[in-house]
Design a protein around this motif. Structure first.
Motif, PDB file in Angstrom:
ATOM      1  N   SER A   1      14.073  -8.648  -5.717  1.00  0.00           N
ATOM      2  CA  SER A   1      13.288  -7.749  -6.293  1.00  0.00           C
ATOM      3  C   SER A   1      11.153  -7.462  -5.095  1.00  0.00           C
ATOM      4  O   SER A   1      10.648  -6.635  -5.701  1.00  0.00           O
ATOM      5  CB  SER A   1      13.295  -7.932  -7.983  1.00  0.00           C
ATOM      6  N   ALA A   2      11.377  -8.636  -4.413  1.00  0.00           N
ATOM      7  CA  ALA A   2       9.940  -8.703  -3.678  1.00  0.00           C
ATOM      8  C   ALA A   2      10.345  -7.117  -3.359  1.00  0.00           C
ATOM      9  O   ALA A   2       9.094  -6.623  -3.083  1.00  0.00           O
ATOM     10  CB  ALA A   2      10.121 -10.345  -3.410  1.00  0.00           C
ATOM     11  N   LEU A   3      11.065  -7.533  -1.765  1.00  0.00           N
ATOM     12  CA  LEU A   3      11.381  -6.682  -1.047  1.00  0.00           C
ATOM     13  C   LEU A   3      10.891  -5.395  -1.431  1.00  0.00           C
ATOM     14  O   LEU A   3      10.813  -4.316  -0.927  1.00  0.00           O
ATOM     15  CB  LEU A   3      12.867  -6.743  -0.193  1.00  0.00           C
ATOM     16  N   VAL A   4      12.034  -4.962  -3.060  1.00  0.00           N
ATOM     17  CA  VAL A   4      12.075  -3.724  -3.428  1.00  0.00           C
ATOM     18  C   VAL A   4      10.742  -3.046  -3.753  1.00  0.00           C
ATOM     19  O   VAL A   4      10.441  -2.215  -3.360  1.00  0.00           O
ATOM     20  CB  VAL A   4      13.217  -3.348  -4.354  1.00  0.00           C
ATOM     21  N   LEU A   5       9.593  -4.129  -4.530  1.00  0.00           N
ATOM     22  CA  LEU A   5       8.597  -3.406  -4.483  1.00  0.00           C
ATOM     23  C   LEU A   5       7.720  -3.431  -3.540  1.00  0.00           C
ATOM     24  O   LEU A   5       6.582  -2.917  -3.467  1.00  0.00           O
ATOM     25  CB  LEU A   5       8.214  -4.544  -5.653  1.00  0.00           C
TER      26      LEU A   5
ATOM     27  N   LYS B   1      20.043 -33.246 -11.618  1.00  0.00           N
ATOM     28  CA  LYS B   1      19.618 -32.252 -11.126  1.00  0.00           C
ATOM     29  C   LYS B   1      20.386 -31.192 -10.118  1.00  0.00           C
ATOM     30  O   LYS B   1      20.316 -29.906 -10.538  1.00  0.00           O
ATOM     31  CB  LYS B   1      18.800 -32.341 -10.121  1.00  0.00           C
ATOM     32  N   MET B   2      21.662 -31.152 -10.123  1.00  0.00           N
ATOM     33  CA  MET B   2      22.618 -30.575  -9.652  1.00  0.00           C
ATOM     34  C   MET B   2      22.852 -29.351 -10.103  1.00  0.00           C
ATOM     35  O   MET B   2      23.108 -28.030 -10.012  1.00  0.00           O
ATOM     36  CB  MET B   2      23.864 -30.671 -10.049  1.00  0.00           C
ATOM     37  N   LEU B   3      22.819 -28.764 -11.675  1.00  0.00           N
ATOM     38  CA  LEU B   3      23.427 -28.117 -12.779  1.00  0.00           C
ATOM     39  C   LEU B   3      21.935 -26.851 -12.539  1.00  0.00           C
ATOM     40  O   LEU B   3      21.785 -25.628 -12.631  1.00  0.00           O
ATOM     41  CB  LEU B   3      22.741 -28.245 -14.342  1.00  0.00           C
ATOM     42  N   VAL B   4      20.680 -27.572 -12.558  1.00  0.00           N
ATOM     43  CA  VAL B   4      19.679 -26.789 -12.402  1.00  0.00           C
ATOM     44  C   VAL B   4      19.446 -26.006 -10.943  1.00  0.00           C
ATOM     45  O   VAL B   4      18.699 -25.169 -11.069  1.00  0.00           O
ATOM     46  CB  VAL B   4      17.682 -27.924 -12.392  1.00  0.00           C
ATOM     47  N   MET B   5      19.863 -26.453  -9.858  1.00  0.00           N
ATOM     48  CA  MET B   5      19.564 -25.865  -8.722  1.00  0.00           C
ATOM     49  C   MET B   5      20.153 -24.494  -8.498  1.00  0.00           C
ATOM     50  O   MET B   5      20.564 -23.757  -7.769  1.00  0.00           O
ATOM     51  CB  MET B   5      20.235 -26.860  -7.691  1.00  0.00           C
ATOM     52  N   LEU B   6      21.684 -25.036  -9.326  1.00  0.00           N
ATOM     53  CA  LEU B   6      22.619 -24.493  -9.361  1.00  0.00           C
ATOM     54  C   LEU B   6      22.339 -22.696  -9.819  1.00  0.00           C
ATOM     55  O   LEU B   6      22.312 -21.486 -10.192  1.00  0.00           O
ATOM     56  CB  LEU B   6      24.085 -24.453  -9.455  1.00  0.00           C
ATOM     57  N   THR B   7      21.614 -23.236 -10.560  1.00  0.00           N
ATOM     58  CA  THR B   7      20.655 -21.722 -11.377  1.00  0.00           C
ATOM     59  C   THR B   7      19.832 -21.642 -11.177  1.00  0.00           C
ATOM     60  O   THR B   7      19.625 -20.504 -11.363  1.00  0.00           O
ATOM     61  CB  THR B   7      20.202 -22.267 -13.459  1.00  0.00           C
ATOM     62  N   VAL B   8      18.783 -21.963 -10.740  1.00  0.00           N
ATOM     63  CA  VAL B   8      17.754 -21.593  -9.207  1.00  0.00           C
ATOM     64  C   VAL B   8      17.862 -20.449  -8.143  1.00  0.00           C
ATOM     65  O   VAL B   8      17.157 -20.296  -8.465  1.00  0.00           O
ATOM     66  CB  VAL B   8      16.716 -22.425  -9.430  1.00  0.00           C
ATOM     67  N   SER B   9      18.967 -21.396  -7.754  1.00  0.00           N
ATOM     68  CA  SER B   9      19.572 -19.999  -7.015  1.00  0.00           C
ATOM     69  C   SER B   9      19.422 -18.848  -6.894  1.00  0.00           C
ATOM     70  O   SER B   9      19.356 -17.919  -6.188  1.00  0.00           O
ATOM     71  CB  SER B   9      20.946 -20.886  -6.090  1.00  0.00           C
ATOM     72  N   PRO B  10      20.958 -18.372  -7.638  1.00  0.00           N
ATOM     73  CA  PRO B  10      20.804 -17.072  -7.612  1.00  0.00           C
ATOM     74  C   PRO B  10      18.968 -16.299  -8.273  1.00  0.00           C
ATOM     75  O   PRO B  10      19.167 -14.870  -8.407  1.00  0.00           O
ATOM     76  CB  PRO B  10      22.068 -16.762  -8.969  1.00  0.00           C
ATOM     77  N   VAL B  11      18.574 -17.300  -9.360  1.00  0.00           N
ATOM     78  CA  VAL B  11      17.432 -16.129  -9.552  1.00  0.00           C
ATOM     79  C   VAL B  11      16.959 -16.011  -8.731  1.00  0.00           C
ATOM     80  O   VAL B  11      15.527 -15.468  -8.801  1.00  0.00           O
ATOM     81  CB  VAL B  11      16.955 -17.494 -10.577  1.00  0.00           C
ATOM     82  N   LEU B  12      16.097 -17.166  -7.931  1.00  0.00           N
ATOM     83  CA  LEU B  12      15.746 -17.147  -6.615  1.00  0.00           C
ATOM     84  C   LEU B  12      16.012 -15.595  -5.554  1.00  0.00           C
ATOM     85  O   LEU B  12      15.215 -15.035  -5.245  1.00  0.00           O
ATOM     86  CB  LEU B  12      15.830 -18.531  -5.679  1.00  0.00           C
ATOM     87  N   PHE B  13      17.452 -16.094  -4.982  1.00  0.00           N
ATOM     88  CA  PHE B  13      17.701 -14.426  -4.198  1.00  0.00           C
ATOM     89  C   PHE B  13      17.346 -13.188  -5.666  1.00  0.00           C
ATOM     90  O   PHE B  13      16.794 -12.342  -4.429  1.00  0.00           O
ATOM     91  CB  PHE B  13      19.120 -14.605  -4.838  1.00  0.00           C
ATOM     92  N   ALA B  14      17.285 -13.390  -6.503  1.00  0.00           N
ATOM     93  CA  ALA B  14      17.006 -11.874  -6.888  1.00  0.00           C
ATOM     94  C   ALA B  14      15.568 -12.366  -7.109  1.00  0.00           C
ATOM     95  O   ALA B  14      15.037 -10.591  -6.949  1.00  0.00           O
ATOM     96  CB  ALA B  14      17.390 -12.138  -8.878  1.00  0.00           C
TER      97      ALA B  14
ATOM     98  N   ALA C   1      19.017 -14.112   2.916  1.00  0.00           N
ATOM     99  CA  ALA C   1      17.831 -13.170   2.371  1.00  0.00           C
ATOM    100  C   ALA C   1      16.349 -13.490   3.046  1.00  0.00           C
ATOM    101  O   ALA C   1      15.744 -12.716   3.394  1.00  0.00           O
ATOM    102  CB  ALA C   1      18.126 -13.193   0.932  1.00  0.00           C
ATOM    103  N   ILE C   2      16.267 -15.142   3.067  1.00  0.00           N
ATOM    104  CA  ILE C   2      14.321 -15.230   3.435  1.00  0.00           C
ATOM    105  C   ILE C   2      14.058 -14.717   4.673  1.00  0.00           C
ATOM    106  O   ILE C   2      13.313 -14.022   5.231  1.00  0.00           O
ATOM    107  CB  ILE C   2      14.375 -17.014   3.337  1.00  0.00           C
ATOM    108  N   MET C   3      15.358 -14.988   5.499  1.00  0.00           N
ATOM    109  CA  MET C   3      15.737 -14.432   6.835  1.00  0.00           C
ATOM    110  C   MET C   3      15.390 -12.688   6.690  1.00  0.00           C
ATOM    111  O   MET C   3      14.179 -12.120   8.115  1.00  0.00           O
ATOM    112  CB  MET C   3      16.093 -14.509   7.957  1.00  0.00           C
ATOM    113  N   ALA C   4      15.944 -11.486   5.748  1.00  0.00           N
ATOM    114  CA  ALA C   4      15.686 -10.448   5.993  1.00  0.00           C
ATOM    115  C   ALA C   4      13.735 -10.468   5.683  1.00  0.00           C
ATOM    116  O   ALA C   4      13.871  -9.509   6.166  1.00  0.00           O
ATOM    117  CB  ALA C   4      16.646 -10.247   5.509  1.00  0.00           C
ATOM    118  N   ILE C   5      13.636 -10.812   4.811  1.00  0.00           N
ATOM    119  CA  ILE C   5      12.414 -10.976   4.155  1.00  0.00           C
ATOM    120  C   ILE C   5      11.194 -10.951   5.253  1.00  0.00           C
ATOM    121  O   ILE C   5      10.379 -10.075   5.445  1.00  0.00           O
ATOM    122  CB  ILE C   5      11.539 -11.754   3.152  1.00  0.00           C
ATOM    123  N   PHE C   6      11.425 -11.562   5.754  1.00  0.00           N
ATOM    124  CA  PHE C   6       9.963 -12.231   7.086  1.00  0.00           C
ATOM    125  C   PHE C   6      10.687 -11.549   8.490  1.00  0.00           C
ATOM    126  O   PHE C   6       9.328 -11.853   8.964  1.00  0.00           O
ATOM    127  CB  PHE C   6      10.446 -13.682   7.444  1.00  0.00           C
TER     128      PHE C   6
END
Length: 200
Positions: A154-158, A137-150, A66-71
């Motif tokens: 959203s940034a690409l659509v905007l 910190k495992m649960l935090v990382m698993l939660t942050v990853s899908p949020v960061l992807f979303a 996703a990050i590669m596509a954004i760049f």
């Protein structure tokens, strides 16, 4: 039986997508093919009950692609990322290196003296591996990853609200006068000219 069939299908998909990465002539399509290949590998890891490594592999590769596509869109625009281009340089040397690395890894797999298991495995291997790698910190990382992807989607659509195929807005061009300049006001140099020829 079903598990074995699924494993074979995922293996074929992973290999086919990996081949497409080097056969396609588009950076965007190569990126998506690489993501499909690694997601297939991640699902195969889940089949081996390596839940933590499988989930992390899937999340990391989806985020990376996703990050590669954004760049790509940021620096090249939407359509140039899909235009034909050569994805492999120095083909003879790269093919030789790939074949040598494959032979080396295969020899290592077949000839290595694999160690025997020592001790008793933990009751929950996924939890113990996660705690050893990431701790609390495992649960935090698993939660942050899908949020960061979303957030990235959203940034690409905007950033590109018109979409891929919508034409860019046309910038109006001011008409030029006989002297090569643009008209301003009703006449030359911004002055209004009366029918009699006198300037106001």
């Amino acid at each position: 039986m079903l598990s074995a069939v699924l494993f074979v299908v995922l293996a074929v998909v992973a290999i086919a997508a990996g081949v497409i990465v080097f056969r396609t002539d588009s950076m965007a399509r190569a990126t998506y093919a690489l993501a499909v290949s690694f997601v297939s590998v991640g699902i195969m890891l889940l089949q081996f009950e390596l839940e933590y490594i499988g989930v992390i592999t899937i999340l990391m590769m989806v985020m990376e692609m996703a990050i590669m596509a954004i760049f790509m869109v940021m620096f090249m625009g939407m359509n140039p990322a899909l235009m034909p281009m050569d994805m492999v340089h120095n083909k003879k040397a790269s093919a030789g290196i790939a074949a040598g690395v494959f032979a080396l890894l295969t020899a290592g797999i077949l000839l290595a003296d694999w160690p025997a298991r020592r001790g008793v495995p933990a009751v929950d291997l996924t939890a113990s591996l996660g705690e050893a790698i990431m701790g609390p910190k495992m649960l935090v990382m698993l939660t942050v990853s899908p949020v960061l992807f979303a957030t990235l989607v959203s940034a690409l659509v905007l950033a590109n609200p018109r979409g891929r195929y919508a034409p860019s807005p046309v910038v109006p061009v001011e008409p030029e006068n006989d002297d090569g300049g643009t008209h301003q006001g009703g006449g030359h140099d911004g002055h209004h000219q009366h029918p009699g020829g006198a300037h106001s």
